[in-house]
Design a protein around this motif. Structure first.
Motif, PDB file in Angstrom:
ATOM      1  N   MET A  44     -34.811  33.462  12.695  1.00 14.19           N
ATOM      2  CA  MET A  44     -34.073  34.246  13.687  1.00 14.19           C
ATOM      3  C   MET A  44     -35.037  34.666  14.783  1.00 14.19           C
ATOM      4  N   THR A  45     -34.520  34.850  15.983  1.00 13.55           N
ATOM      5  CA  THR A  45     -35.288  35.505  17.034  1.00 13.55           C
ATOM      6  C   THR A  45     -34.507  36.734  17.476  1.00 13.55           C
ATOM      7  N   VAL A  46     -35.223  37.826  17.598  1.00 16.53           N
ATOM      8  CA  VAL A  46     -34.607  39.114  17.941  1.00 16.53           C
ATOM      9  C   VAL A  46     -35.253  39.612  19.221  1.00 16.53           C
ATOM     10  N   GLU A  47     -34.457  39.806  20.254  1.00 16.30           N
ATOM     11  CA  GLU A  47     -34.961  40.375  21.495  1.00 16.30           C
ATOM     12  C   GLU A  47     -34.777  41.893  21.447  1.00 16.30           C
ATOM     13  N   PRO A  48     -35.847  42.676  21.624  1.00 14.23           N
ATOM     14  CA  PRO A  48     -35.731  44.136  21.558  1.00 14.23           C
ATOM     15  C   PRO A  48     -34.614  44.640  22.466  1.00 14.23           C
ATOM     16  N   GLU A  49     -33.702  45.393  21.879  1.00 15.35           N
ATOM     17  CA  GLU A  49     -32.551  45.944  22.598  1.00 15.35           C
ATOM     18  C   GLU A  49     -31.752  44.837  23.282  1.00 15.35           C
ATOM     19  N   GLY A  50     -31.800  43.634  22.726  1.00 12.04           N
ATOM     20  CA  GLY A  50     -31.085  42.499  23.312  1.00 12.04           C
ATOM     21  C   GLY A  50     -30.421  41.666  22.240  1.00 12.04           C
TER      22      GLY A  50
ATOM     23  N   HIS B  14     -30.646  35.685  17.953  1.00 10.08           N
ATOM     24  CA  HIS B  14     -30.337  34.268  17.869  1.00 10.08           C
ATOM     25  C   HIS B  14     -30.706  33.753  16.487  1.00 10.08           C
ATOM     26  N   GLY B  15     -29.861  32.867  15.944  1.00 10.73           N
ATOM     27  CA  GLY B  15     -30.150  32.284  14.644  1.00 10.73           C
ATOM     28  C   GLY B  15     -29.678  33.159  13.502  1.00 10.73           C
ATOM     29  N   THR B  16     -29.956  32.734  12.282  1.00  4.12           N
ATOM     30  CA  THR B  16     -29.531  33.476  11.100  1.00  4.12           C
ATOM     31  C   THR B  16     -30.448  33.145   9.935  1.00  4.12           C
ATOM     32  N   LEU B  17     -30.522  34.060   8.995  1.00  8.64           N
ATOM     33  CA  LEU B  17     -31.228  33.810   7.737  1.00  8.64           C
ATOM     34  C   LEU B  17     -30.246  33.505   6.617  1.00  8.64           C
ATOM     35  N   GLY B  18     -29.023  33.163   6.993  1.00  5.85           N
ATOM     36  CA  GLY B  18     -28.067  32.667   6.004  1.00  5.85           C
ATOM     37  C   GLY B  18     -26.978  33.627   5.602  1.00  5.85           C
ATOM     38  N   CYS B  19     -27.141  34.928   5.878  1.00  7.64           N
ATOM     39  CA  CYS B  19     -26.094  35.880   5.512  1.00  7.64           C
ATOM     40  C   CYS B  19     -26.282  37.163   6.311  1.00  7.64           C
ATOM     41  N   ALA B  20     -25.223  37.949   6.373  1.00  9.64           N
ATOM     42  CA  ALA B  20     -25.270  39.181   7.162  1.00  9.64           C
ATOM     43  C   ALA B  20     -26.277  40.178   6.603  1.00  9.64           C
ATOM     44  N   GLU B  21     -26.412  40.229   5.251  1.00  8.76           N
ATOM     45  CA  GLU B  21     -27.338  41.182   4.645  1.00  8.76           C
ATOM     46  C   GLU B  21     -28.778  40.904   5.076  1.00  8.76           C
ATOM     47  N   PHE B  22     -29.194  39.639   4.990  1.00  9.25           N
ATOM     48  CA  PHE B  22     -30.546  39.302   5.419  1.00  9.25           C
ATOM     49  C   PHE B  22     -30.728  39.532   6.920  1.00  9.25           C
TER      50      PHE B  22
END
Length: 408
Positions: A202-208, A211-219
């Motif tokens: 996953m890529t996470v943009e601070p306060e943005g 993108h992507g997933t680790l396979g489930c909402a919990e992760f």
């Protein structure tokens, strides 16, 4: 070979084709692709007709690096997009389809009915998305982070780059992406049989956006929290994420975009300042609305601050205090999140310039943000010497120092 920077969006829908429904899903797909860095060269539309879908897929694959379809992936009798796609592609990419379905299943069990297909036609990647705006967001968001690398591989570029940049795009050295983000990558199954495979990212943009997933909402939720923690410290590290079916270990790696110098007015001092700060890692853009003052070497440049989206990592320096736009530019810079604002000026002219800011309605606290005259007292006279004093002051400010002599 297709232009690897260009994508096409193909909407497959009887309703949209006959004009009874708006193409909201296609709009979402286009917006997300542009956000991911693609140029969307073509928007196309066909009804749920397999021969026509096949024909346009072949046509689009010849001129685009990526073709995403939206619609026709369900169980309805006219949902034939997967069949048309399989007839066109050379090789399937089942992992992409699995990741998209997993992202949907994290939201609703109805995602299990998706028959979406992904695969390649020569050097072009073809990706089936659902027909709803929500489904497009979930599915495309789940794979957006790996699409640039997949397209690189189809184009013959080898070698993995964690930031998804081709080697040709990294000629300045191994630098961070030109945006702030945190990468979260699954590196080990820590326990059980979690719904995540090693290598998912996953890529996470601070306060943005995410993108992507680790396979489930919990992760994914835990990954976003871990990304926020690592962003605060600035130090990469590992975390163990938990799920009822098992745990995974992830590597969390922050990437901060380079600091940016926005130097206003195309002057010799501006050009020299740009070069001085490039040595310490700054990107730079010259802002000059007077086109006749620009030189060919002044790229990149802009006509105004509009559209530059000044952020907390930006430095703004005005190098022509007599420019007709001086007060307006300083006011805009002071009111922005830019962390440093400076103006080149002699001491005897500072007061009238700061009074001009007060006349524009700036508070005393806002006026106090302006470093004027900007720079350290080096006694320089030439453009290069003046620029060096400004650069030295900015570096000192970066590190919270006054810039005095070390032996005094």
């Amino acid at each position: 070979m297709a232009d690897r920077a260009v994508a096409a969006v193909l909407t497959v829908s009887d309703g949209v084709s006959d004009g009874t429904r708006a193409d909201e899903s296609g709009d979402v797909a286009e917006a997300m692709l542009r956000q991911a860095g693609f140029e969307v060269g073509t928007r196309a539309l066909v009804p749920d007709d397999r021969p026509r879908i096949e024909a346009i897929l072949r046509e689009l694959a010849g001129t685009h690096a990526l073709v995403v379809t939206t619609g026709g992936t369900g169980f309805g009798p006219r949902d034939v997009t997967p069949e048309a796609t399989r007839a066109v592609i050379d090789r399937e990419a089942p992992g992409l389809a699995e990741v998209m379905r997993a992202a949907g299943l994290a939201k609703t069990p109805m995602a299990s009915l998706s028959r979406a297909v992904a695969g390649s036609v020569g050097g072009t990647l073809v990706l089936n998305l659902p027909g709803s705006p929500k489904g497009v967001r979930e599915s495309l968001g789940a794979v957006a982070g790996v699409l640039p690398h997949a397209i690189d591989l189809l184009g013959g570029v080898t070698g993995a780059h964690p930031t998804h940049h081709r080697e040709a795009d990294r000629a300045d050295g191994d630098r961070a992406p030109n945006r702030d983000l945190v990468e979260v990558t699954a590196v080990r199954v820590a326990a059980g049989e979690p719904p995540c495979r090693v290598g998912m990212r996953m890529t996470v943009e601070p306060e943005g956006p995410v993108h992507g997933t680790l396979g489930c909402a919990e992760f994914d939720e835990q990954a976003v929290q871990a990304a926020a923690e690592v962003w605060e410290t600035g130090e990469p590290g590992t975390r163990v994420l938990h799920h009822d079916l098992g745990d995974i270990e992830v590597f969390v790696d922050p990437h901060r975009r380079p600091p940016r110098l926005v130097v206003v007015s195309a002057t010799d001092v501006a050009r020299s300042l740009r070069e001085h700060l490039r040595f310490v890692g700054y990107d730079a853009v010259i802002v000059e609305p007077r086109a006749d003052r620009l030189l060919a070497s002044d790229e990149p440049h802009a006509g105004s601050l509009d559209g530059l989206e000044l952020g907390a990592n930006d430095v703004v320096v005005l190098t022509d205090h007599d420019a007709p736009y001086a007060a307006a530019v300083l006011a805009a810079a002071v009111r922005s999140p830019a962390r440093f604002v400076g103006m080149m000026s002699s001491r005897r002219h500072v007061t009238r310039h700061l009074d001009a800011l007060r006349a524009l309605g700036l508070s005393e606290a806002e006026v106090a943000r302006v470093h004027a005259p900007v720079g350290l007292d080096l006694g320089g006279r030439s453009a290069d010497e003046i620029a060096l004093s400004i650069a030295a002051g900015i570096v000192a400010d970066d590190h919270g120092r006054d810039g005095g002599w070390l032996d005094r």
